[in-house]
Motif scaffolding. Sequence first.
Motif, PDB file in Angstrom:
ATOM      1  N   LEU A 254       0.846  -1.190   0.000  1.00  0.00           N
ATOM      2  CA  LEU A 254       0.000   0.000   0.000  1.00  0.00           C
ATOM      3  C   LEU A 254       0.881   1.239   0.000  1.00  0.00           C
ATOM      4  CD1 LEU A 254      -2.658  -1.166   2.592  1.00  0.00           C
ATOM      5  CD2 LEU A 254      -2.941  -0.986   0.128  1.00  0.00           C
ATOM      6  N   ALA A 255       0.629   2.116  -0.932  1.00  0.00           N
ATOM      7  CA  ALA A 255       1.441   3.327  -1.047  1.00  0.00           C
ATOM      8  C   ALA A 255       0.841   4.431  -0.188  1.00  0.00           C
ATOM      9  CB  ALA A 255       1.524   3.782  -2.498  1.00  0.00           C
ATOM     10  N   PRO A 256       1.614   5.026   0.703  1.00  0.00           N
ATOM     11  CA  PRO A 256       1.092   6.151   1.486  1.00  0.00           C
ATOM     12  C   PRO A 256       0.957   7.395   0.617  1.00  0.00           C
ATOM     13  CG  PRO A 256       3.416   5.810   1.964  1.00  0.00           C
ATOM     14  CD  PRO A 256       3.007   4.695   1.056  1.00  0.00           C
ATOM     15  N   ILE A 257       0.154   8.332   1.067  1.00  0.00           N
ATOM     16  CA  ILE A 257       0.065   9.620   0.370  1.00  0.00           C
ATOM     17  C   ILE A 257       1.111  10.591   0.904  1.00  0.00           C
ATOM     18  CG2 ILE A 257      -2.385   9.325  -0.130  1.00  0.00           C
ATOM     19  CD1 ILE A 257      -2.941  11.381   2.118  1.00  0.00           C
ATOM     20  N   ALA A 258       1.697  10.275   2.056  1.00  0.00           N
ATOM     21  CA  ALA A 258       2.776  11.098   2.618  1.00  0.00           C
ATOM     22  C   ALA A 258       3.646  10.201   3.482  1.00  0.00           C
ATOM     23  CB  ALA A 258       2.221  12.259   3.440  1.00  0.00           C
ATOM     24  N   GLU A 259       4.950  10.459   3.463  1.00  0.00           N
ATOM     25  CA  GLU A 259       5.893   9.646   4.223  1.00  0.00           C
ATOM     26  C   GLU A 259       7.036  10.528   4.714  1.00  0.00           C
ATOM     27  OE1 GLU A 259       8.841   5.774   3.593  1.00  0.00           O
ATOM     28  OE2 GLU A 259       7.186   6.154   2.191  1.00  0.00           O
ATOM     29  N   PHE A 260       7.101  10.719   6.018  1.00  0.00           N
ATOM     30  CA  PHE A 260       8.116  11.566   6.627  1.00  0.00           C
ATOM     31  C   PHE A 260       9.136  10.673   7.342  1.00  0.00           C
ATOM     32  CE2 PHE A 260       4.194  14.001   6.345  1.00  0.00           C
ATOM     33  CZ  PHE A 260       4.624  15.126   5.656  1.00  0.00           C
ATOM     34  N   ARG A 261      10.262  10.402   6.678  1.00  0.00           N
ATOM     35  CA  ARG A 261      11.277   9.511   7.249  1.00  0.00           C
ATOM     36  C   ARG A 261      12.130  10.211   8.303  1.00  0.00           C
ATOM     37  NH1 ARG A 261      13.421   6.535   1.678  1.00  0.00           N
ATOM     38  NH2 ARG A 261      11.463   5.454   1.218  1.00  0.00           N
ATOM     39  N   MET A 262      12.158  11.530   8.279  1.00  0.00           N
ATOM     40  CA  MET A 262      12.882  12.331   9.277  1.00  0.00           C
ATOM     41  C   MET A 262      14.375  11.986   9.291  1.00  0.00           C
ATOM     42  SD  MET A 262      10.035  12.745  12.276  1.00  0.00           S
ATOM     43  CE  MET A 262       8.334  13.155  11.811  1.00  0.00           C
ATOM     44  N   ASN A 263      14.927  11.805   8.096  1.00  0.00           N
ATOM     45  CA  ASN A 263      16.342  11.472   7.956  1.00  0.00           C
ATOM     46  C   ASN A 263      17.216  12.679   7.661  1.00  0.00           C
ATOM     47  OD1 ASN A 263      15.897   8.791   8.449  1.00  0.00           O
ATOM     48  ND2 ASN A 263      15.820   8.189   6.305  1.00  0.00           N
ATOM     49  N   GLU A 264      16.634  13.882   7.646  1.00  0.00           N
ATOM     50  CA  GLU A 264      17.432  15.075   7.428  1.00  0.00           C
ATOM     51  C   GLU A 264      18.383  15.275   8.613  1.00  0.00           C
ATOM     52  OE1 GLU A 264      13.969  14.618   5.455  1.00  0.00           O
ATOM     53  OE2 GLU A 264      13.823  15.393   7.494  1.00  0.00           O
ATOM     54  N   SER A 265      19.558  15.807   8.338  1.00  0.00           N
ATOM     55  CA  SER A 265      20.536  15.934   9.420  1.00  0.00           C
ATOM     56  C   SER A 265      20.274  17.129  10.318  1.00  0.00           C
ATOM     57  CB  SER A 265      21.956  16.015   8.846  1.00  0.00           C
ATOM     58  OG  SER A 265      22.057  17.072   7.924  1.00  0.00           O
ATOM     59  N   VAL A 266      19.482  18.086   9.872  1.00  0.00           N
ATOM     60  CA  VAL A 266      19.150  19.237  10.722  1.00  0.00           C
ATOM     61  C   VAL A 266      17.906  19.906  10.160  1.00  0.00           C
ATOM     62  CG1 VAL A 266      20.526  20.956   9.469  1.00  0.00           C
ATOM     63  CG2 VAL A 266      20.126  21.245  11.922  1.00  0.00           C
ATOM     64  N   TRP A 267      17.118  20.528  11.039  1.00  0.00           N
ATOM     65  CA  TRP A 267      15.983  21.363  10.655  1.00  0.00           C
ATOM     66  C   TRP A 267      16.205  22.761  11.215  1.00  0.00           C
ATOM     67  CZ3 TRP A 267      12.234  17.265  13.011  1.00  0.00           C
ATOM     68  CH2 TRP A 267      12.110  16.175  12.137  1.00  0.00           C
ATOM     69  N   SER A 268      15.805  23.771  10.467  1.00  0.00           N
ATOM     70  CA  SER A 268      16.043  25.146  10.906  1.00  0.00           C
ATOM     71  C   SER A 268      14.814  26.038  10.782  1.00  0.00           C
ATOM     72  CB  SER A 268      17.189  25.756  10.098  1.00  0.00           C
ATOM     73  OG  SER A 268      16.871  25.777   8.710  1.00  0.00           O
ATOM     74  N   GLY A 269      13.679  25.479  10.365  1.00  0.00           N
ATOM     75  CA  GLY A 269      12.482  26.294  10.201  1.00  0.00           C
ATOM     76  C   GLY A 269      12.239  26.738   8.777  1.00  0.00           C
ATOM     77  N   THR A 270      12.900  26.100   7.814  1.00  0.00           N
ATOM     78  CA  THR A 270      12.766  26.458   6.408  1.00  0.00           C
ATOM     79  C   THR A 270      11.649  25.643   5.766  1.00  0.00           C
ATOM     80  OG1 THR A 270      15.128  26.908   6.297  1.00  0.00           O
ATOM     81  CG2 THR A 270      13.975  26.607   4.199  1.00  0.00           C
ATOM     82  N   THR A 271      10.841  26.287   4.952  1.00  0.00           N
ATOM     83  CA  THR A 271       9.749  25.612   4.264  1.00  0.00           C
ATOM     84  C   THR A 271      10.283  24.451   3.427  1.00  0.00           C
ATOM     85  OG1 THR A 271       8.438  27.635   4.180  1.00  0.00           O
ATOM     86  CG2 THR A 271       7.876  25.906   2.603  1.00  0.00           C
TER      87      THR A 271
END
Length: 714
Positions: free
Chosen positions: A170-187
């Motif tokens: 089953l294919a999701p419509i959204a998938e957030f793996r959260m594998n980014e090395s950092v988040w800074s508040g950028t769209t």
Amino acid sequence: MNIINLLQIKPCVKLSTLLFIATLLSIPNAFAYNLPANIGTSPFNNCSLSSGTTYNCSGDISLGNNSTINITSPVTLNLTSGSFNAGNGLTITSNGYEFNINVLDDGEDVDIGTNFTGNVNFTANDRIRFGNNASVVGNLTADRLDLNNNTTVTGYCSPSNSKCTPPPSLAPIAEFRMNESVWSGTTGEVIDSIGSYSSRAASLSATKPTTANTSPAIAGSPGTCRYGVFNRTNKDYVALPSSFPNLGANGKAFTITAWIRTTNNTLPGQRIFVDDENNTGGFGFSIGDENATGRLRFFSRGTPSALSLDTGNVIANNTWYFVAAVADIPNKRKLIYIFNTSGTLLTNVSATWTESAFGSDNGIASIGGETNVSGEGNNNFGFAGNIDELKVFQSALNSSQLNAVRQDTNACATLDHVRLSHTGSGLTCTGSILTVNACNSFDTANSCTANTNGLSGSVIAKSASGIILTTVPFTIPVGSSATTINVPVTSAQTVTFETSNLSVTPANLWTCWNGSTSSCSHTYNDSGFIFDVPHHIAETTQTVNVSAVRKSNNTLACTPAFANTSKSVNFKCSYNNPVVGTLPVRINNTPLNAANSTSAACDMTGRNISLTFNASGVANTSFQYADTGDILLNATYTGAGTDAGLSMTGSDNFTSAPKDFVFSNTTTAPIKAGNNFNTTVTARNALNATTPNFGRESTPETAELTFSKCQPTG
């Protein structure tokens, strides 16, 4: 009176007839069973609760023809002795609940007649047999499988069998793996790997949620890799874009899955996923609502007849769980599932509602906490701990499907990002040269830590309206970290560079550098300058041809823009790496700065240099640079008189290296063996002058010291 004596049959037949009648009388009549309610009654009378939803059974379980089993909550039957047998026409209706039958005793099996239909998982230490025309949805595991004519299994089989087909993924419509090395508040920085709903990290403070990879839910690679770290004090959360659909509003079922790990299961209101910004008809999935320790809640304001669905106290501190909230809207039912890391279903609860619609909220959805504009936008409604691999499906997943999603992994990125280096402008008749770098770290100016694991993909050039103008494939071989490509665009315009189809998914998006300026914009002109200053030893004169060209009127080829004339062309120099410097580039011995000084740095004014172009549109000139580093040169001509309106540009970069190194201020000899001593190592150019920028690069260059023994000579 004996019925056999009344029958007018020969005595030799009486015994066979008696045995036949006895066999008929011994087969149970067809019954409808509701499980687990009917456990404890025949033929489940030898079964008793072991723990949770698991029951241990001793002796055979035998069902007659045309029996039905209706599952009303998760059930696992472990037959510690005996077999499981059923006649023809058995039907099992699971209603979306997990139903497992495990025959554990050696030599015992599962034996089911013809025309079986149902959702169930079977295991047996010996054999599993289905008669003709069986339709099984579930997994079969045994020493041997006997699947007769026209039998089909939608599930996993061990041993493998041609009549078994794995369930469709089953294919999701959204998938957030959260594998980014950092988040800074950028769209768009929290990447939706499906591609449509990349999101933004946010919080009540300037400090944003981040990611880590110290102890993921599934270790190794492939694994679950990095995960989101949510600080409840800051009410960290991930804000989904406004384009994300209002789940439930369209009447379709949906499922939300995630790995979660809380650091404090006593804290209330720990939002895993919520779409309830206006507190109207929305829903939420969270830990600990109403101060219930370790409890998961799935609330939906649009269904007040079943406002809140709660589990028991299942969630412990500092422990990963795979959780799911299922809204089976067509059947007016919602469910919660909790699995541990071993795949054990710890709990599965459900509730039904009576309202005609599920409801929805017009605000944006979020992960890890209520949004800042929500009526609950304070840190009483933020997650405390880790969330990972959050997926959204537009369907109601059952327990088997959820368990398959639980096992999803991906290759953990050793590639941080791809860096594209360009000169800012190019020509439509030649294309533009880009350098593609694979990076293991963030950029420091136009530099990063090299990744040498090999990479392939494409660079695309997009127009201002987002149209892909060209796609150029590239390959960086293993052992290398960079390659150069030519990106052609045949009409004058400003484009944006991106990457696509990478062989390894990086932790972060691509970066672009025009010299020391972070920019993915690149301007293609129909006319301009072409020149190439080679890499060289500092303060050695480089003789360079500068060509003034334009696109042919009839073809895409370059033709001379100037012929047999002199033009005043402005040249500017700037520092790529290091990003600052103290000495200028000199062209025809003219320093490129406003002060016209050989001891002043490059500046934004540059210098006008008179160039004489021959009949082929080529001018010959000399370049010198007394320091080291990576330098960008820009040439500009702004027409006047008969050339009014003509604007031509060109650029090139080169690297200048030291000629040698000299030692000074060395500790006075003799120096005892084993003692430390001091010395100064100075990089020099071709005229033996110091090159002050050596060692100031973003990743500093170094000199490798070796020694030659003078005495004794033996």
